[in-house]
Write a protein that holds these residues in place. Sequence first.
Motif, PDB file in Angstrom:
ATOM      1  N   TRP A 128      13.114  32.849  29.179  1.00 54.10           N
ATOM      2  CA  TRP A 128      13.838  32.097  30.522  1.00 54.10           C
ATOM      3  C   TRP A 128      13.096  30.861  30.887  1.00 54.10           C
ATOM      4  O   TRP A 128      11.843  30.755  30.857  1.00 54.10           O
ATOM      5  CB  TRP A 128      13.991  32.884  31.664  1.00 54.10           C
ATOM      6  N   GLU A 129      13.720  29.632  31.289  1.00 59.06           N
ATOM      7  CA  GLU A 129      13.216  28.553  31.976  1.00 59.06           C
ATOM      8  C   GLU A 129      13.907  28.092  33.166  1.00 59.06           C
ATOM      9  O   GLU A 129      15.216  28.018  33.046  1.00 59.06           O
ATOM     10  CB  GLU A 129      13.143  27.689  30.818  1.00 59.06           C
ATOM     11  N   GLU A 130      13.206  27.744  34.057  1.00 57.14           N
ATOM     12  CA  GLU A 130      13.812  27.221  35.391  1.00 57.14           C
ATOM     13  C   GLU A 130      13.908  25.732  35.231  1.00 57.14           C
ATOM     14  O   GLU A 130      13.022  24.818  34.739  1.00 57.14           O
ATOM     15  CB  GLU A 130      12.817  27.194  36.525  1.00 57.14           C
ATOM     16  N   LEU A 131      14.914  25.059  35.084  1.00 58.90           N
ATOM     17  CA  LEU A 131      15.477  23.606  35.096  1.00 58.90           C
ATOM     18  C   LEU A 131      15.868  23.270  36.343  1.00 58.90           C
ATOM     19  O   LEU A 131      16.581  23.884  37.264  1.00 58.90           O
ATOM     20  CB  LEU A 131      16.612  23.426  34.053  1.00 58.90           C
ATOM     21  N   THR A 132      15.388  21.969  36.716  1.00 55.39           N
ATOM     22  CA  THR A 132      15.673  21.507  37.939  1.00 55.39           C
ATOM     23  C   THR A 132      16.614  20.259  37.896  1.00 55.39           C
ATOM     24  O   THR A 132      16.247  19.408  37.161  1.00 55.39           O
ATOM     25  CB  THR A 132      14.461  21.055  38.849  1.00 55.39           C
ATOM     26  N   PHE A 133      17.879  20.219  38.608  1.00 54.49           N
ATOM     27  CA  PHE A 133      18.618  19.126  38.557  1.00 54.49           C
ATOM     28  C   PHE A 133      18.775  18.527  39.919  1.00 54.49           C
ATOM     29  O   PHE A 133      18.889  19.070  40.986  1.00 54.49           O
ATOM     30  CB  PHE A 133      20.391  19.770  38.202  1.00 54.49           C
ATOM     31  N   ASP A 134      18.183  17.366  39.925  1.00 48.12           N
ATOM     32  CA  ASP A 134      18.199  16.354  41.538  1.00 48.12           C
ATOM     33  C   ASP A 134      19.452  15.644  41.542  1.00 48.12           C
ATOM     34  O   ASP A 134      19.763  14.710  41.147  1.00 48.12           O
ATOM     35  CB  ASP A 134      17.006  15.591  41.234  1.00 48.12           C
ATOM     36  N   PHE A 135      20.146  16.392  42.516  1.00 48.39           N
ATOM     37  CA  PHE A 135      21.574  15.601  43.074  1.00 48.39           C
ATOM     38  C   PHE A 135      21.064  14.834  44.429  1.00 48.39           C
ATOM     39  O   PHE A 135      22.181  14.368  44.833  1.00 48.39           O
ATOM     40  CB  PHE A 135      22.555  16.542  43.345  1.00 48.39           C
ATOM     41  N   THR A 136      20.197  14.625  44.902  1.00 45.25           N
ATOM     42  CA  THR A 136      19.898  13.925  46.054  1.00 45.25           C
ATOM     43  C   THR A 136      20.692  12.337  46.013  1.00 45.25           C
ATOM     44  O   THR A 136      20.890  11.818  47.160  1.00 45.25           O
ATOM     45  CB  THR A 136      18.266  13.856  46.542  1.00 45.25           C
ATOM     46  N   GLY A 137      20.695  11.876  44.781  1.00 43.38           N
ATOM     47  CA  GLY A 137      21.214  10.323  44.858  1.00 43.38           C
ATOM     48  C   GLY A 137      22.690  10.572  44.966  1.00 43.38           C
ATOM     49  O   GLY A 137      23.345   9.519  45.065  1.00 43.38           O
ATOM     50  N   LYS A 138      23.229  11.759  44.963  1.00 41.98           N
ATOM     51  CA  LYS A 138      24.763  11.688  45.026  1.00 41.98           C
ATOM     52  C   LYS A 138      25.238  12.276  46.284  1.00 41.98           C
ATOM     53  O   LYS A 138      26.489  12.134  46.685  1.00 41.98           O
ATOM     54  CB  LYS A 138      25.289  12.743  44.060  1.00 41.98           C
ATOM     55  N   VAL A 139      24.366  12.770  47.220  1.00 43.27           N
ATOM     56  CA  VAL A 139      24.617  13.139  48.544  1.00 43.27           C
ATOM     57  C   VAL A 139      25.379  12.178  49.248  1.00 43.27           C
ATOM     58  O   VAL A 139      24.656  10.971  49.364  1.00 43.27           O
ATOM     59  CB  VAL A 139      23.517  13.684  49.340  1.00 43.27           C
TER      60      VAL A 139
END
Length: 84
Positions: free
Chosen positions: A35-46
């Motif tokens: 298992w690996e935690e992936l981070t998706f940064d959507f702050t630019g889409k808010v």
Amino acid sequence: MVYKNVISDVGIKFATASGDSSGEIKVVNTLINQWEELTFDFTGKVGIPSSTNIDQIIFSRILILREPLTKLSISTMLLFLPAL
């Protein structure tokens, strides 16, 4: 979190009932067979119009295979955390 037996892109996007989307964000897993935690940064889409009234989460598991696989394994676990 994702569990994959190959290293490749994982994409995620949010969409509305009309099919609008603010676009897909991709990251690459760096681990295999764990298992690996992936981070998706959507702050630019808010705040953009296609980021409101979302009713779909769409995953894409992009694979570019350079040799045959005898077994492909992909599992996904979603965690929704409060904004910091």
